[in-house]
Design a protein around this motif. Structure first.
Motif, mmCIF file in Angstrom:
data_model
loop_
_atom_site.group_PDB
_atom_site.id
_atom_site.type_symbol
_atom_site.label_atom_id
_atom_site.label_comp_id
_atom_site.label_asym_id
_atom_site.label_seq_id
_atom_site.Cartn_x
_atom_site.Cartn_y
_atom_site.Cartn_z
ATOM 1 N N UNK B 793 -1.488 10.546 37.714
ATOM 2 C CA UNK B 793 -0.953 9.460 36.895
ATOM 3 C C UNK B 793 -1.591 8.135 37.298
ATOM 4 N N UNK B 794 -1.657 7.919 38.559
ATOM 5 C CA UNK B 794 -2.214 6.664 39.059
ATOM 6 C C UNK B 794 -3.667 6.515 38.612
ATOM 7 N N UNK B 795 -4.417 7.618 38.743
ATOM 8 C CA UNK B 795 -5.834 7.548 38.372
ATOM 9 C C UNK B 795 -6.023 7.326 36.886
ATOM 10 N N UNK B 796 -5.177 7.972 36.080
ATOM 11 C CA UNK B 796 -5.378 7.900 34.633
ATOM 12 C C UNK B 796 -4.887 6.594 34.029
ATOM 13 N N UNK B 797 -3.872 5.994 34.637
ATOM 14 C CA UNK B 797 -3.269 4.839 33.966
ATOM 15 C C UNK B 797 -3.438 3.549 34.743
ATOM 16 N N UNK B 798 -3.887 3.644 35.944
ATOM 17 C CA UNK B 798 -3.962 2.440 36.764
ATOM 18 C C UNK B 798 -2.607 1.972 37.248
ATOM 19 N N UNK B 799 -1.637 2.836 37.150
ATOM 20 C CA UNK B 799 -0.296 2.464 37.608
ATOM 21 C C UNK B 799 -0.281 2.299 39.114
ATOM 22 N N UNK B 800 0.573 1.380 39.558
ATOM 23 C CA UNK B 800 0.791 1.262 40.999
ATOM 24 C C UNK B 800 2.154 1.844 41.313
ATOM 25 N N UNK B 801 2.270 2.327 42.534
ATOM 26 C CA UNK B 801 3.562 2.897 42.899
ATOM 27 C C UNK B 801 4.404 1.815 43.532
ATOM 28 N N UNK B 802 5.581 1.614 42.940
ATOM 29 C CA UNK B 802 6.454 0.547 43.418
ATOM 30 C C UNK B 802 7.414 1.088 44.464
ATOM 31 N N UNK B 803 7.805 2.285 44.320
ATOM 32 C CA UNK B 803 8.719 2.893 45.290
ATOM 33 C C UNK B 803 8.759 4.380 45.056
ATOM 34 N N UNK B 804 9.119 5.114 46.089
ATOM 35 C CA UNK B 804 9.150 6.562 45.942
ATOM 36 C C UNK B 804 10.256 7.109 46.808
ATOM 37 N N UNK B 805 10.920 8.186 46.372
ATOM 38 C CA UNK B 805 11.936 8.820 47.217
ATOM 39 C C UNK B 805 12.016 10.297 46.904
#
Ligand SMILES: [Zn+2]
Lengths: 338, 805
Positions: B793-805
């Motif tokens: 997802x990150x690679x395809x959309x350029x999204x950054x991860x804001x938080x993860x759990x």
């Protein structure tokens, strides 16, 4: 010793009744059943009892002890339960406030009546068909034995699109379309919208009809009467009076107007029935041989009957609606009532 | 048609009550809509004798009278001159009401008491004479209601005559039915009169230029008539059936039309140029002034009665002003003709003139009754006007009128149609009673010739109806036809619509029903572009109002109008749906495309005004949810929603096209603020409109149970920081495209923008649920799969991860 034990039991019960807290009850338990309690001191006197009575006394002392123990436990449990209840009661809601979530939606009264009527007729073996609302003059009139320039066309004022295209004035053209496609036996109903240029308290330029058609070998006027009487009794109740009187429709012969006893005045005569005690409820008749000719049926071999009824009219009687315009006004306060 | 019982009794005896008579007629197909007591419009008028009469001391033109009602003697002041002591007169007593809304009061006229008023015919509305008070025969009893003395009471039946029963548009026609139904004898009026020696053929001629339009024209001449008011017996009859009395000639033509059903016309002969009649078609644009003083512009298809030079009447519809009978008319030319029904119908429609005459001609009169009516009218005119009938009549009969020949009637066929046996003897008696010639042709077979006035009887079935009608529908036994084993009991469309209605009702959405016709303005109101097919309106040629001039091409306009009405009526919270057809025009004269549609409208607060949710307004996602819920209820494959900024009536940022599979079925969104403004809707609204046909048959009705996993799930939540314009659907598709077997579901659990999130970005929280069908997943295993997923997802959309759990 027996007396002493029985007295112990009575005294303890008496004290328990007055005890309202866990602590008070524990005090009672210690007082009577504790190591230095009343029971212990009574049992110390066991040595002075005749040896042959000792086993019986021992047994009695045990019974008293068990009974009292049980009793104390149950009083304690009761006290705990009522304490918990008290706490829950403090969490009380006003259960009379309205619940959450909206009202359920409603169906339009025309839909309700249409569904009911189609249901009854379906149980008599009629299946549902449809036809176009913008219809050719041929199907709406000519094939139904209403030639151009014939006065019978005065019976149905018409919205025209072009000379040969119109808004169907009745659901009868569906009869013709069905018979053109299908050989007998035919047993169909055609519900739908129809249009006539008329607008007042009892006429709407758009209203709904249900057309019925039954063609087979040996279908008679008696069958027409039987079918429609059965149908009307289902809709209006078994006691409803029904009468068939001669009338004229260009596409049926003999034709019959069907009346029911006025549901408002039970036949005594009122404003709704124009004092006649009867309400016109549907038109019907034996399919005219001219119509069979138009669709290529042999009228010597086949006979049939057709009928048509106005859904608004039945809905108005059923629900006590006196102004036909309410159906298309769609005021929420109207729609909510069905 | 109004039928006077007084008049009816001239031709048939009636010994049952008017109500019973009405009932019998109704049950024989002549529906009596009303039974009305006909009384003149006055009350409290009694007969009285003038005892004495002297001049009023204070007024030259008034008299002081003493009149006796037999019980009392009353002083009356009267201005008439035609009375004398001893006359019996009509006294309107104190409290009487007379036409025109007057009520009689006790009064003083120039100082003299007057306890009532003596009346003229005219004042009572019972005759034309206004010259003096009404003087009654000297032997009239006193103190009796004038209505009884003059026999002014009548009963009038209002009968609805169906278009086939032209023969019942006359009193004699009704009398004929009464005679058959009550077993009485019909009496025709006796026709006899004297003729002068002068032959009509030497006085005038009739020429028919168009025998198709006018097959038959007959005429008589009456000379030396005196135009007067008609006698009371005739006026009473005409007025009871709703005709106004005019004069003795015009009244006779109306009387005979009502009596025998043959419309007639009387010309003043002196106005006929060249003294002759020519029957021809009108010329296009020819002007003509009819009797009512109106100028009519004719087309080339109207049949005209002309003299040697000019038109003098519109045939069968109305006479002309230029030849009407006047006060000084001396010679009358009387017309009795048979005109082609279609001709008259077309003419009357073209001119918008639905006259009594046209009504009868277009339904078909008795072609063989023409001369009888002519003679009857000649007789009455001569009687009433003192005129002389010239010898003979003209009968020009160049055309041909179809009349029925013998019809074979099989009694077996009667039984086949009715489901009950009617004996041949009874059938024959019924048909004879109705004026038919009946012969036995064989066993159970009759040969029947209908009379010429029964223009509706041509076929065996027509006779069967006559037999059934007179025999009585109520005597035909009731039977129930066999009910077939149900064939295909599944009515797909009906079931589909029921399911849609139930699913929407369950969500609190109400069904409405709007007119199929709307305003052509709707296209502009919804800002539809020129190329939009919804502008291809099916236009009604004769709409009731311009607001209902075209067939709707969308359900939305009607829904929005319904919203406006309700908002104005104080119901702003609405959840509405409609199922119905829309219409898109095809070629000229071609039937339009009719498409079944479903439309929804939501507006106002989501749950109504309510203590739980204050100010919680309906929004786009309520609407979309309603549709998704519907799809789920109907077991439809997933719908797809494609953002669309170009739907003209929807908010460009809040609208989507709806697809099922690859098929576009409609759109949904928030109504464009401009539309809200233009239609004066006041509040925001959310609408959708979809075609329903593509949904039918797409339901996944073949239910197959799928095993579910009995092992626990591993859940991972990730909040992605993405640009605002990246839609959730894009992220979810990426996830689904991985085809990761262990991923059970992925859901959007949070959408957030604002504080703590950079401008132009949003946080999209996705919840990944992992589960294996065959084992408990370990943390490691899940972590690996999930890591790959997030990386993709990150690679395809350029999204950054804001938080993860
Ligand atoms: Zn009633």
């Amino acid at each position: 010793m027996r007396e002493q034990l029985e007295k112990l039991q009575r005294d303890a019960e008496e004290e328990l009744r007055g005890a309202l807290t866990d602590e008070a009850i524990q005090v009672i338990r210690t007082k009577y059943l504790g190591r230095k309690g009343v029971l212990t001191s009574i049992l110390r006197g066991l040595g002075s009892v005749a040896p042959e009575e000792r086993p019986a006394m021992g047994q009695l002392a045990n019974q008293v002890k068990d009974a009292l123990s049980l009793r104390i436990d149950s009083v304690l449990a009761g006290l705990a339960a009522s304490k918990k209840d008290g706490k829950l009661l403090q969490e009380r809601f006003d259960v009379t406030l309205p619940g959450r979530g909206g009202a359920c939606g409603k169906l339009h009264p025309i839909t309700l009546v249409t569904q009911e009527i189609c249901g009854i007729l379906a149980s008599l073996g009629f299946s549902i068909v449809e036809g176009p609302e913008v219809e050719l003059d041929y199907y709406n009139f000519e094939a139904l034995n209403m030639a151009k320039d014939h006065p019978s066309r005065d019976m149905q004022a018409t919205f025209y699109i072009t000379e040969n295209l119109l808004l169907r004035t009745h659901t009868s053209p569906v009869q013709v379309r069905v018979m053109e496609k299908q050989k007998p036996p035919v047993r169909v109903i055609a519900p739908g919208k129809v249009y006539r240029p008329d607008a007042d308290i009892s006429h709407s330029p758009m209203f709904h009809q249900i057309e019925g058609l039954y063609v087979d070998k040996r279908v008679t006027f008696g069958d027409l009467k039987g079918t429609l009487t059965f149908f009307l009794k289902h809709v209006f109740g078994d006691d409803i009076g029904v009468r068939f009187r001669p009338s004229f429709f260009p596409f049926t012969e003999p034709s019959a107007e069907v009346d029911i006893r006025c549901v408002m005045c039970s036949g005594k005569g009122c404003r709704v029935c124009g004092q006649s005690g009867w309400l016109e409820i549907l038109g019907s008749g034996m399919v005219d041989p001219e119509v069979f000719k138009a669709v290529g049926y042999d009228s010597e071999e086949y006979t049939g009957f057709a009928f048509g009824l106005g859904v608004e009219r039945i809905a108005m009687l059923r629900y006590g609606i006196s102004d036909i315009r309410l159906f298309t006004e769609n005021d929420r306060r109207f729609l909510e009532q069905f | 048609m109004k039928v006077s019982l007084r008049w009816l009794r001239d031709y048939v005896d009636i010994d049952i009550s008017p109500i019973d008579l009405a009932d019998r007629l109704t049950m024989a197909g002549l529906e009596v809509d009303a039974v009305e007591e006909y009384t003149p419009a006055f009350t409290g008028v009694v007969t009285a004798r003038i005892l004495s009469m002297k001049p009023h001391p204070g007024a030259d033109k008034l008299h002081l009278l003493e009149v006796s009602t037999g019980e009392q003697v009353l002083p009356i002041v009267c201005g008439a001159r035609n009375m004398k002591a001893g006359d019996v007169v009509a006294l309107a007593t104190v409290g009487a009401a007379i036409p025109g809304g007057y009520s009689i009061k006790s009064s003083k006229i120039r100082g003299e008491a007057s306890e009532g008023m003596l009346c003229s015919e005219d004042e009572l509305g019972i005759g034309p004479d206004a010259s003096g008070i009404l003087i009654l025969p000297a032997d009239t009893p006193l103190g009796v209601n004038l209505i009884d003395v003059l026999e002014l009471r009548d009963t009038v039946l209002d009968i609805g005559i169906t278009p086939n029963r032209a023969d019942c548009l006359s009193i004699i026609g009704i009398a004929r039915e009464v005679a058959v139904l009550c077993g009485k004898k019909l009496r025709y009026p006796k026709i006899a009169f004297k003729e002068s020696s002068e032959d009509i053929r030497s006085l005038t001629s009739v020429e028919i230029m168009d025998p198709d339009f006018c097959p038959r024209y007959t005429a008589r001449m009456i000379k030396g008539v005196r135009i007067l008011p008609s006698p009371k017996w005739m006026r009473l009859r005409l007025e009871a059936v709703g005709l106004r009395a005019i004069n003795n000639v015009v009244d006779v033509t109306n009387f005979v039309m009502m009596e025998l059903g043959q419309p007639l016309h009387a010309f003043d002969f002196r106005f006929l140029d060249e003294g002759r009649i020519v029957v021809r078609r009108s010329r296009e644009g020819e002007p003509f002034v009819s009797l009512d003083g109106k100028t009519r512009n004719l087309n080339a298809e109207t049949l005209m009665i002309c003299d040697g030079r000019k038109p003098v009447a519109i045939a069968g519809i109305m006479g002309g002003e230029n030849s009407e009978v006047k006060e000084d008319t001396d010679t009358v030319l009387l017309e009795s003709a048979y005109f082609n029904p279609s001709t008259i119908r077309r003419g009357a429609r073209f001119l918008g003139m639905g006259t009594d005459a046209a009504f009868r001609f277009e339904r078909g009169i008795d072609p063989e009754g023409v001369v009888r009516a002519l003679d009857r009218a000649a007789q009455l005119i001569a009687d009433l006007s003192g005129g002389t009938v010239s010898k003979g009549h003209i009968d020009t009969y160049p055309g041909k009128v179809d009349v029925s020949g013998p019809i074979t009637l099989r009694m077996k066929r009667v039984e086949e149609i009715l489901g009950t046996e009617v004996k041949a003897a009874e059938a024959a008696a019924i048909l004879k009673g109705l004026g038919m010639n009946v012969k036995k042709e064989g066993r159970g077979v009759l040969s029947v010739i209908p009379p010429t006035f029964r223009v509706d009887l041509w076929r065996e079935i027509d006779l069967i109806e006559e037999i059934a009608r007179i025999h009585g529908y109520d005597r035909i036994p009731v039977t129930i036809p066999p009910i077939p084993a149900p064939g295909d009991i599944h009515d797909r469309k009906r079931e589909f619509e029921s399911a849609v209605r139930a699913a929407l009702n369950g969500q609190g959405i109400m069904e409405v029903l709007n007119y199929s016709f709307i305003s052509p303005q709707s296209a502009d109101a919804l800002a539809l572009p020129e190329s939009d097919e919804r502008r291809r309106f099916v236009r009604i040629a004769n709409p009731l109002t311009e607001d209902q001039a075209v067939m709707r091409s969308t359900l939305l306009y009607g829904l929005l109008e319904t919203m406006r009405r309700n908002v104005n009526a104080g119901s702003p919270d609405l959840k509405l749906f409609e199922l119905g057809k829309i219409f898109i025009a095809r070629g000229e004269g071609e039937q339009p495309r009719e498409v079944d549609k479903l439309a929804l409208l939501l507006t106002g607060s989501r749950y109504g005004e309510n203590w739980h949710f204050q100010g919680l307004a309906t929004d786009f996602y309520d609407l979309k949810g309603a549709l998704e819920n519907l799809a789920s209820c109907l077991r439809l494959a997933a719908l797809r929603f494609v953002p669309d900024t170009t739907i003209p009536y929807l908010h460009p940022g809040r609208a989507a096209r709806v697809l099922i599979g690859d098929r576009e079925i409609g759109s949904l969104g928030e109504v464009h603020p401009d539309v809200i403004g233009r239609m004066d809707l006041r509040n925001r609204a959310f609408v959708l409109e979809i075609e329903t046909e593509p949904l039918m048959g797409r339901a996944d009705t073949a239910i197959r149970y799928r095993e579910y996993s009995r092992f626990p799930t591993m859940i991972r939540d990730v909040a992605f920081l993405v640009p605002m314009e990246v839609d959730a659907d894009r992220m979810l598709s990426l996830v689904r495209e991985t085809g990761e077997e262990l991923l059970e579901t992925v859901d959007v659990f949070d959408v957030y923008s604002g504080k703590g999130i950079p401008e132009g970005m949003k946080s999209l929280g996705l919840r990944f649920t992992y589960r294996s069908p065959s084992r408990t997943l370990t943390d490691d295993e899940t972590g690996q799969v999930h890591g790959r997923m997030v990386k993709r997802i990150v690679e395809s959309t350029g999204a950054r991860i804001r938080g993860e759990s």
